[in-house]
Design a protein around this motif. Structure first.
Motif, mmCIF file in Angstrom:
data_model
loop_
_atom_site.group_PDB
_atom_site.id
_atom_site.type_symbol
_atom_site.label_atom_id
_atom_site.label_comp_id
_atom_site.label_asym_id
_atom_site.label_seq_id
_atom_site.Cartn_x
_atom_site.Cartn_y
_atom_site.Cartn_z
ATOM 1 N N SER A 49 103.569 -69.975 34.277
ATOM 2 C CA SER A 49 102.951 -69.482 32.805
ATOM 3 C C SER A 49 103.578 -69.203 32.158
ATOM 4 C CB SER A 49 102.101 -68.548 33.451
ATOM 5 O OG SER A 49 101.420 -68.965 34.871
ATOM 6 N N PRO A 50 104.649 -69.840 31.283
ATOM 7 C CA PRO A 50 105.141 -69.763 30.254
ATOM 8 C C PRO A 50 104.452 -68.477 28.818
ATOM 9 C CG PRO A 50 105.089 -71.842 29.803
ATOM 10 C CD PRO A 50 103.969 -71.823 31.289
ATOM 11 N N ASP A 51 103.545 -69.701 28.296
ATOM 12 C CA ASP A 51 102.783 -67.880 27.740
ATOM 13 C C ASP A 51 103.121 -66.648 28.438
ATOM 14 O OD1 ASP A 51 102.455 -70.261 26.176
ATOM 15 O OD2 ASP A 51 100.625 -70.680 26.308
ATOM 16 N N ALA A 52 102.348 -66.911 29.314
ATOM 17 C CA ALA A 52 102.085 -65.580 29.879
ATOM 18 C C ALA A 52 103.845 -64.785 30.072
ATOM 19 C CB ALA A 52 101.600 -65.135 31.259
ATOM 20 N N ALA A 53 104.809 -65.595 30.467
ATOM 21 C CA ALA A 53 106.276 -65.038 30.896
ATOM 22 C C ALA A 53 106.558 -64.663 29.510
ATOM 23 C CB ALA A 53 106.768 -65.515 31.046
ATOM 24 N N ALA A 54 106.706 -65.419 28.048
ATOM 25 C CA ALA A 54 106.604 -64.859 27.168
ATOM 26 C C ALA A 54 106.268 -63.238 26.469
ATOM 27 C CB ALA A 54 106.502 -66.229 26.373
ATOM 28 N N ARG A 55 104.687 -63.915 26.781
ATOM 29 C CA ARG A 55 103.882 -62.274 26.151
ATOM 30 C C ARG A 55 104.464 -61.118 27.430
ATOM 31 N NH1 ARG A 55 99.019 -65.514 26.857
ATOM 32 N NH2 ARG A 55 98.751 -64.947 29.349
ATOM 33 N N ALA A 56 104.807 -60.969 28.313
ATOM 34 C CA ALA A 56 105.393 -59.586 29.542
ATOM 35 C C ALA A 56 106.516 -58.953 28.706
ATOM 36 C CB ALA A 56 105.787 -60.360 30.773
ATOM 37 N N LEU A 57 107.515 -60.301 28.157
ATOM 38 C CA LEU A 57 108.740 -59.935 27.803
ATOM 39 C C LEU A 57 108.468 -59.406 26.556
ATOM 40 C CD1 LEU A 57 110.891 -62.775 28.511
ATOM 41 C CD2 LEU A 57 110.958 -60.826 29.489
ATOM 42 N N THR A 58 107.465 -59.601 24.922
ATOM 43 C CA THR A 58 107.558 -58.785 24.523
ATOM 44 C C THR A 58 106.560 -58.136 24.454
ATOM 45 O OG1 THR A 58 106.778 -61.350 22.943
ATOM 46 C CG2 THR A 58 105.614 -59.194 21.992
ATOM 47 N N CYS A 59 106.407 -57.716 24.937
ATOM 48 C CA CYS A 59 105.222 -56.039 25.678
ATOM 49 C C CYS A 59 105.681 -55.112 25.947
ATOM 50 C CB CYS A 59 104.137 -56.216 26.979
ATOM 51 S SG CYS A 59 102.219 -57.523 26.567
ATOM 52 N N LEU A 60 107.453 -55.834 27.457
ATOM 53 C CA LEU A 60 108.830 -54.902 26.668
ATOM 54 C C LEU A 60 109.432 -54.578 26.040
ATOM 55 C CD1 LEU A 60 109.320 -56.910 30.404
ATOM 56 C CD2 LEU A 60 107.651 -54.101 30.004
ATOM 57 N N ARG A 61 109.176 -55.396 25.680
ATOM 58 C CA ARG A 61 110.266 -55.208 23.840
ATOM 59 C C ARG A 61 109.157 -54.019 22.719
ATOM 60 N NH1 ARG A 61 110.838 -59.719 20.299
ATOM 61 N NH2 ARG A 61 107.980 -59.104 19.957
ATOM 62 N N ASP A 62 108.253 -54.867 22.800
ATOM 63 C CA ASP A 62 107.072 -53.810 22.192
ATOM 64 C C ASP A 62 107.312 -52.138 22.551
ATOM 65 O OD1 ASP A 62 107.562 -55.698 21.094
ATOM 66 O OD2 ASP A 62 104.917 -55.971 21.001
ATOM 67 N N ALA A 63 106.832 -52.278 23.929
ATOM 68 C CA ALA A 63 106.847 -51.086 24.447
ATOM 69 C C ALA A 63 108.480 -49.633 24.580
ATOM 70 C CB ALA A 63 106.691 -50.780 25.990
ATOM 71 N N GLY A 64 109.819 -50.243 24.002
ATOM 72 C CA GLY A 64 110.910 -50.299 23.766
ATOM 73 C C GLY A 64 111.600 -49.737 24.902
ATOM 74 N N ALA A 65 111.719 -51.335 25.004
ATOM 75 C CA ALA A 65 112.588 -51.167 26.210
ATOM 76 C C ALA A 65 113.808 -52.171 25.885
ATOM 77 C CB ALA A 65 112.461 -52.540 27.098
ATOM 78 N N THR A 66 115.120 -51.839 25.780
ATOM 79 C CA THR A 66 116.435 -52.619 25.512
ATOM 80 C C THR A 66 116.394 -53.360 26.475
ATOM 81 O OG1 THR A 66 118.224 -50.646 26.667
ATOM 82 C CG2 THR A 66 116.905 -50.385 24.066
ATOM 83 N N ILE A 67 116.450 -53.356 27.574
ATOM 84 C CA ILE A 67 116.492 -54.464 28.817
ATOM 85 C C ILE A 67 115.611 -54.430 29.684
ATOM 86 C CG2 ILE A 67 118.481 -55.012 30.803
ATOM 87 C CD1 ILE A 67 120.197 -52.665 29.516
ATOM 88 N N ALA A 68 115.382 -56.004 30.146
ATOM 89 C CA ALA A 68 113.935 -56.022 31.263
ATOM 90 C C ALA A 68 114.535 -56.144 32.072
ATOM 91 C CB ALA A 68 112.803 -57.108 29.755
ATOM 92 N N GLY A 69 113.669 -55.265 33.195
ATOM 93 C CA GLY A 69 114.752 -56.170 34.195
ATOM 94 C C GLY A 69 113.449 -57.064 35.447
ATOM 95 N N VAL A 70 113.050 -58.331 35.824
ATOM 96 C CA VAL A 70 112.623 -58.726 36.022
ATOM 97 C C VAL A 70 112.654 -59.364 37.213
ATOM 98 C CG1 VAL A 70 111.949 -59.552 33.521
ATOM 99 C CG2 VAL A 70 113.611 -60.908 34.705
ATOM 100 N N THR A 71 111.258 -59.750 37.630
ATOM 101 C CA THR A 71 111.643 -60.967 39.340
ATOM 102 C C THR A 71 110.711 -61.920 38.674
ATOM 103 O OG1 THR A 71 108.815 -59.911 39.613
ATOM 104 C CG2 THR A 71 111.294 -58.312 40.307
ATOM 105 N N LEU A 72 110.902 -62.367 39.432
ATOM 106 C CA LEU A 72 110.583 -64.773 39.023
ATOM 107 C C LEU A 72 109.507 -64.785 40.312
ATOM 108 C CD1 LEU A 72 113.671 -65.502 38.015
ATOM 109 C CD2 LEU A 72 111.410 -64.639 36.442
ATOM 110 N N ASP A 73 108.507 -65.762 40.064
ATOM 111 C CA ASP A 73 107.959 -66.731 40.988
ATOM 112 C C ASP A 73 108.331 -67.369 41.223
ATOM 113 O OD1 ASP A 73 106.529 -67.507 42.807
ATOM 114 O OD2 ASP A 73 104.734 -67.755 41.329
ATOM 115 N N ALA A 74 109.393 -67.593 42.957
ATOM 116 C CA ALA A 74 109.890 -68.900 43.342
ATOM 117 C C ALA A 74 109.356 -69.084 45.001
ATOM 118 C CB ALA A 74 111.346 -68.880 43.022
ATOM 119 N N SER A 75 109.826 -70.951 44.809
ATOM 120 C CA SER A 75 109.402 -71.042 46.148
ATOM 121 C C SER A 75 110.736 -71.364 47.364
ATOM 122 C CB SER A 75 108.582 -72.500 46.740
ATOM 123 O OG SER A 75 109.261 -72.953 45.172
ATOM 124 N N GLY A 76 112.006 -71.117 46.615
ATOM 125 C CA GLY A 76 113.393 -70.990 46.882
ATOM 126 C C GLY A 76 114.398 -70.873 46.061
#
Length: 289
Positions: A239-266
């Protein structure tokens, strides 16, 4: 904005833990850290709990790898990525204990330690190790001042309400002139504590609207990091568009650093997700080393 990762495996919450994490070991964690290091991510994390009551573990998880030993191994496997305790509980340690142990790690890693620190809320754990629970906020404030006085100095001196030391040698000590102190929490007091005594704020469990309001009411000074987390795991490949939107929302909220978790199977899938996240993030102006 920069991006760090909330390292998988090291904390395992029942509601978010992926199946592969249950049997994963240090080599799996190291493979992810090495990839994140190579790709230019800002940091990896490891949190602290000594022992979690069984009823609490059923809700919040009981797996918490020890940050010091874990980061000692990862420091030897990486070269640039920062090692962030997210978080150490201040009341569990004397400030000079933190200064000595994590100052040694800072030297081993070539100056890559960031200390994420919190007041703590798990009374049973305080009681277990004989730490004071009542008044822990005031004690934490004094510990932060003492820690700032102690980090990076061979003969630190501090005279405060709860901590007092002089004529002591702490060797080895941190090689950074100023080890970053990030303050964890979800209250307005935690933000004020970060503004007054720290170098960054790491909130959790808050909606972006609430975060924006808190930051507007207590604007961070220039140079202070605001480390915001995405609300759910990102899936850059699926879901690349959703990931990009999430990062944009964090940046616009005032984040200087985003801490992310990733969906993965291994592990391999996780590393692929890291690489894809870099590709998605570059057009957004997100920086990587």
């Amino acid at each position: 904005m920069r991006i760090g990762i909330v390292t998988p495996v090291l904390i395992q919450h029942p509601g978010t833990r992926a199946d592969w994490e249950t049997g994963a070991g240090i080599d799996d964690v190291a493979a992810i850290a090495v990839a994140a290091d190579r790709l230019g991510f800002h940091h990896v994390t490891c949190s602290e709990h000594v022992a979690v009551p069984t009823d609490v573990a059923a809700e919040r998880g009981g797996t918490y790898w020890d940050p010091l030993s874990t980061f000692g191994y990862l420091a030897a496997r990486t070269t640039r990525i920062r090692l962030v305790t997210q978080v150490l509980v201040l009341g569990y340690h004397h400030p000079l204990e933190i200064a000595k142990r994590y100052g040694t790690l800072d030297r081993i890693s070539g100056g890559r330690v960031t200390l994420g620190l919190g007041v703590g809320s798990l009374r049973e754990e305080f009681d277990l190790i004989g730490a004071e629970f009542e008044g822990r906020g005031a004690r934490a404030d004094d510990a932060l001042r003492a820690l700032r006085a102690g980090l990076g100095r061979s003969t630190p001196e501090y005279h405060g309400e709860f901590y007092d030391f002089t004529d002591m040698v702490v060797e080895p000590h941190a090689v950074q002139d100023r080890v970053p102190l990030w303050i964890g929490g979800r209250t307005r007091r935690s933000l004020r504590r970060a503004v007054e005594l720290g170098d960054g704020w790491v909130p959790f469990g808050l909606r972006l609207d609430d975060l924006r309001a808190m930051l507007a009411a207590t604007p961070p000074p220039a140079g202070m990091d605001v480390v915001l987390a995405a609300g759910r795991p990102l899936d850059p490949l699926g879901s690349p568009d959703a990931a990009a939107r999430a990062l944009t929302c964090l940046r616009d909220a005032g984040a200087t650093i985003a801490g992310v978790t990733l969906d993965a199977s291994g592990v391999d899938h996780y590393v692929d997700q890291l690489a894809t996240l870099v590709e998605l993030a570059h057009p957004l102006g997100i920086e990587f080393d």
